[in-house]
Design an enzyme around this catalytic site. Structure first.
Site, PDB file in Angstrom:
ATOM      1  N   ASP A  18       1.200   4.865   0.998  1.00 34.27           N
ATOM      2  CA  ASP A  18       0.591   5.925   1.788  1.00 34.27           C
ATOM      3  C   ASP A  18       0.721   7.260   1.065  1.00 34.27           C
ATOM      4  O   ASP A  18       1.727   7.516   0.401  1.00 34.27           O
ATOM      5  CB  ASP A  18       1.307   5.981   3.148  1.00 34.27           C
ATOM      6  CG  ASP A  18       0.751   7.067   4.028  1.00 34.27           C
ATOM      7  OD1 ASP A  18      -0.452   6.997   4.341  1.00 34.27           O
ATOM      8  OD2 ASP A  18       1.499   7.997   4.394  1.00 34.27           O
ATOM      9  N   GLU A  59      -2.890   5.405  -2.002  1.00 39.49           N
ATOM     10  CA  GLU A  59      -3.935   6.180  -1.336  1.00 39.49           C
ATOM     11  C   GLU A  59      -4.146   7.545  -1.992  1.00 39.49           C
ATOM     12  O   GLU A  59      -3.284   8.412  -1.909  1.00 39.49           O
ATOM     13  CB  GLU A  59      -3.552   6.381   0.138  1.00 39.49           C
ATOM     14  CG  GLU A  59      -4.560   7.198   0.902  1.00 39.49           C
ATOM     15  CD  GLU A  59      -3.981   7.884   2.135  1.00 39.49           C
ATOM     16  OE1 GLU A  59      -4.767   8.491   2.870  1.00 39.49           O
ATOM     17  OE2 GLU A  59      -2.759   7.823   2.357  1.00 39.49           O
ATOM     18  N   ARG A  64       0.883  -1.161   0.000  1.00 37.65           N
ATOM     19  CA  ARG A  64       0.000   0.000   0.000  1.00 37.65           C
ATOM     20  C   ARG A  64       0.920   1.209   0.000  1.00 37.65           C
ATOM     21  O   ARG A  64       1.898   1.240   0.746  1.00 37.65           O
ATOM     22  CB  ARG A  64      -0.889   0.042   1.240  1.00 37.65           C
ATOM     23  CG  ARG A  64      -1.635   1.382   1.398  1.00 37.65           C
ATOM     24  CD  ARG A  64      -2.391   1.465   2.711  1.00 37.65           C
ATOM     25  NE  ARG A  64      -3.104   2.716   2.846  1.00 37.65           N
ATOM     26  CZ  ARG A  64      -2.622   3.835   3.413  1.00 37.65           C
ATOM     27  NH1 ARG A  64      -1.404   3.869   3.903  1.00 37.65           N
ATOM     28  NH2 ARG A  64      -3.367   4.935   3.495  1.00 37.65           N
ATOM     29  N   LYS A  66      -1.385  10.482  -3.217  1.00 37.86           N
ATOM     30  CA  LYS A  66      -1.820  11.758  -3.788  1.00 37.86           C
ATOM     31  C   LYS A  66      -0.724  12.830  -3.695  1.00 37.86           C
ATOM     32  O   LYS A  66      -0.649  13.729  -4.526  1.00 37.86           O
ATOM     33  CB  LYS A  66      -3.072  12.227  -3.041  1.00 37.86           C
ATOM     34  CG  LYS A  66      -3.515  13.642  -3.320  1.00 37.86           C
ATOM     35  CD  LYS A  66      -4.776  13.995  -2.539  1.00 37.86           C
ATOM     36  CE  LYS A  66      -5.149  15.460  -2.789  1.00 37.86           C
ATOM     37  NZ  LYS A  66      -6.477  15.787  -2.223  1.00 37.86           N
ATOM     38  N   ARG A 115      -8.906   3.689  15.856  1.00 43.87           N
ATOM     39  CA  ARG A 115      -7.727   2.810  15.919  1.00 43.87           C
ATOM     40  C   ARG A 115      -7.699   2.048  17.238  1.00 43.87           C
ATOM     41  O   ARG A 115      -6.673   1.893  17.893  1.00 43.87           O
ATOM     42  CB  ARG A 115      -6.463   3.649  15.719  1.00 43.87           C
ATOM     43  CG  ARG A 115      -6.441   4.231  14.294  1.00 43.87           C
ATOM     44  CD  ARG A 115      -5.488   5.377  14.138  1.00 43.87           C
ATOM     45  NE  ARG A 115      -5.484   5.857  12.751  1.00 43.87           N
ATOM     46  CZ  ARG A 115      -4.601   6.712  12.268  1.00 43.87           C
ATOM     47  NH1 ARG A 115      -3.649   7.194  13.045  1.00 43.87           N
ATOM     48  NH2 ARG A 115      -4.664   7.100  11.005  1.00 43.87           N
TER      49      ARG A 115
END
Ligand SMILES: *[C@@H]1O[C@H](CO)[C@@H](O)[C@H](O)[C@H]1NC(C)=O
Ligand SMILES: *[C@@H]1O[C@H](CO)[C@@H](O)[C@H](O)[C@H]1NC(C)=O
Ligand SMILES: *[C@@H]1O[C@H](CO)[C@@H](O)[C@H](O)[C@H]1NC(C)=O
Ligand SMILES: *[C@@H]1O[C@H](CO)[C@@H](O)[C@H](O)[C@H]1NC(C)=O
Ligand SMILES: *[C@@H]1O[C@H](CO)[C@@H](O)[C@H](O)[C@H]1NC(C)=O
Ligand SMILES: *[C@@H]1O[C@H](CO)[C@@H](O)[C@H](O)[C@H]1NC(C)=O
Ligand SMILES: *[C@@H]1O[C@H](CO)[C@@H](O)[C@H](O)[C@H]1NC(C)=O
Ligand SMILES: *[C@@H]1O[C@H](CO)[C@@H](O)[C@H](O)[C@H]1NC(C)=O
Length: 547
Positions: free
Chosen positions: A230, A254, A228, A233, A367
């Site tokens: 992070d 992401e 993944r 963008k 979380r």
């Protein structure tokens, strides 16, 4: 810009044996997203406190994760995502510490709060021994620096970073004030004036080489199957594409964005996969606000604009968004959202604790330590997810193209949405409701694409329904529960509703063309002589029989 490191690119060819699994391999998988610090502790404690508000490390480790793989696999997942693994900043600001792993300090060291290099190797091995994939969350956009209130423009000491140990590796400081301005999001710093996130100069070849070298090395050392990315963008798009091309395999970046065009443009131009945020936002509107039209529309728009909707990530919760149960505690709505997530196009991700109906709102409240739920594997959502993973896998076994088939809208009512996925005669159909648990019983007449006169099994209530002569299915909607149908004659091998489970991959189970034919839902299986040559494990009625 000073010339930083010469000749590094040439060394990259040393690391060509990366284990990353391809996008098509990942499409068949489903992922359980953990946040390492909050998933499981080495001591196995289910009572150790964890205050999400204070934001301190709570003690979760890679070893703890290893010890809870049964819990994850019991839901049918065959991949696990873990938090970023590298050494993070020590120290505390008013909202806490680097327990999440997003405050990188030193690429070449591990986060010792999570364990040792051997622990991470053991986790990787334990997953692979179970046939599961390991996905690593990865930060390539920035490092992190605690300013604790002072001005980031003047207070960052770049020499603390490894290997990016001087300011030339970074974009000059500027705060992101307008998140809709992508140029700014890419050139300026995320973070705030407690912890600022110095933005790597990812246009520069030396920065690129160091990141690529580190990634290839790390993936090869720990046999990591996918990434993944992070804050994708905020990463320079041209570098994203280079990174995807050179690392290869599955990576999901992401880009938290509701615009179909922007997200699809990223997939078409820069990175193979992204979390499907446009569909996520529309899904929320459906199941938390009762607006069905946006989801039907988003499903169609994504198909039209994205090169491969099935390579995106389907999700309804993650560590960055409010948990579903923080919008509504309605259990039927939660079931509809999860059903859609698991059976819609793309690789389904379930965020740790979703199966426990945890209800934390915005980060950091979402979380929560999963151990506080005692890893209860008897919850309704735990068993729903297990069922949905089974039918998804089964549909794939019955038709290998299933994971590449695009979901079609087949019904949109004031409070219902119907979707099908899969080829004619072998499709999974879901009928979802936005009414919630207090809904009165009623029927929906659904035109389905199964053949007239066939029986279909609703895999969540295990009832059989008959498709009438016109190809219509009368569906009894009760308590706002989702309905999921699959042709009854193809249920053998699914492990659902009393049918045996078979881990073989064959598409001809009921066509008589294969060497193995199931006779009925009672679990009796006739094996032809040819099949006896194979080594088969058939789990029948609770027994595992080795042929
Ligand atoms: C968690 O920490 C916050 C902030 O320090 C505090 O207000 C709250 O009472 C704590 N909660 C628990 C359950 O201790
Ligand atoms: C729940 O976990 C226990 C062991 O902890 C196991 O025996 C049982 O089969 C599990 N049940 C489910 C539904 O996974
Ligand atoms: C930041 O400031 C607070 C109080 O102002 C202090 O308690 C904390 O230790 C500081 N953190 C660091 C990393 O200097
Ligand atoms: C976007 O941000 C960049 C960099 O801060 C700036 O130069 C540009 O004018 C901004 N564009 C718009 C449309 O605001
Ligand atoms: C820090 O950020 C907060 C919120 O963005 C702002 O209100 C405050 O003025 C900032 N403080 C400094 C010293 O820049
Ligand atoms: C490549 O990365 C590894 C660790 O990931 C590091 O030990 C090594 O020094 C790096 N090599 C170069 C040339 O940067
Ligand atoms: C459908 O199921 C009914 C009852 O379960 C059974 O009598 C009928 O033969 C089945 N029809 C088909 C086409 O399999
Ligand atoms: C079936 O499962 C067994 C045990 O989990 C495994 O050893 C075997 O390789 C699997 N067979 C196939 C064809 O996937």
């Amino acid at each position: 810009m000073r010339h930083l490191i010469g000749g590094l690119v040439g060394t990259l060819c040393l690391f060509d044996a990366v284990s990353a699994a391809s996008i098509s391999e990942w499409k068949t998988r489903s992922v359980y997203q953990t946040m390492t610090d909050r998933f499981a502790r080495t001591d196995g404690s289910t009572t150790s406190p964890c205050n999400t508000t204070t934001g301190l490390y709570c003690g979760g480790t890679w070893q703890g994760t290893i010890d809870k793989l049964d819990y994850i696999q019991g839901m049918g997942f065959d991949a696990v995502m873990i938090s970023p693994i590298i050494e993070n900043l020590e120290g505390r600001v008013e909202y806490g510490e680097a327990y999440h792993g997003y405050w990188p300090l030193d690429l070449y060291s591990l986060n010792s709060h999570f364990g040792t290099s051997q622990d991470l190797l053991d986790l990787s091995q334990a997953l692979h021994d179970r046939g599961m994939y390991l996905m690593m969350d990865t930060v390539i956009n920035n490092m992190a620096y605690i300013t604790n209130g002072s001005n980031p423009a003047t207070s960052i000491d770049y020499s603390i970073f490894t290997p990016f140990n001087n300011e030339d590796y970074f974009h000059p400081y500027c705060p992101i004030v307008d998140w809709t301005n992508y140029t700014q999001a890419q050139l300026c710093q995320t973070g705030d004036n407690q912890t600022t996130l110095p933005d790597l100069f990812t246009e520069h070849e030396d920065v690129q080489s160091l990141l690529l070298n580190w990634t290839l090395n790390t993936m090869s050392t720990y046999s990591i199957d996918g990434l993944r990315i992070d804050a994708a963008k905020s990463v320079t798009p041209s570098f994203l594409r280079k990174y995807q091309d050179q690392i290869g395999g599955f990576m999901t970046g992401e880009v938290m964005e509701s615009s179909v065009d922007i997200v699809c443009d990223y997939q078409n131009e820069y990175i193979g996969s992204l979390p499907n945020y446009p569909v996520y936002y529309a899904m929320l509107k459906a199941f938390t606000e009762g607006i069905t039209s946006d989801l039907a529309l988003a499903v169609n728009n994504m198909k039209a604009a994205c090169s491969d909707v099935n390579a995106l990530v389907s999700f309804s919760e993650n560590h960055d968004v409010q948990r579903f149960a923080s919008f509504t505690d309605d259990m039927s709505l939660a079931k509809n959202a999860i059903t859609f997530t698991m059976l819609f196009d793309g690789v389904p991700f379930i965020y740790q604790g979703q199966e426990q109906h945890l209800d934390g709102s915005f980060p950091p409240a979402n979380r929560e330590a999963v151990w506080l739920s005692d890893y209860n594997n008897g919850t309704e959502l735990y068993s729903l997810i297990a069922t949905l993973n089974k039918i998804r896998k089964h549909a794939y076994r019955m038709d290998k193209s299933y994971v590449d088939q695009q979901t079609l809208n087949i019904y949109q009512g004031g409070s219902e949405l119907g979707f099908r996925k899969g080829i004619e005669g072998r499709q999974v159909i879901m009928l979802l409701s936005t009414q919630g648990v207090s809904a009165k019983p009623y029927d929906v007449n659904l035109w389905v694409s199964y053949n007239a006169g066939v029986n279909v099994t609703e895999v969540l209530n295990c009832k059989t329904y008959l498709v009438d002569g016109d190809g219509d299915l009368t569906v009894d909607m009760v308590e706002g529960l989702p309905r999921v149908f699959f042709p009854t004659e193809l249920m053998e091998g699914s492990g659902l509703c009393g049918y045996s489970s078979i881990n073989l991959t064959f598409a001809d189970i009921m066509t008589g063309g294969g060497s193995l034919k199931a006779s009925s839902a009672t679990g009796r299986i006739h094996i032809s002589p040819q099949a006896l040559g194979l080594t088969l494990f058939l789990t029948l009625m609770g027994f595992t029989i080795l042929f």
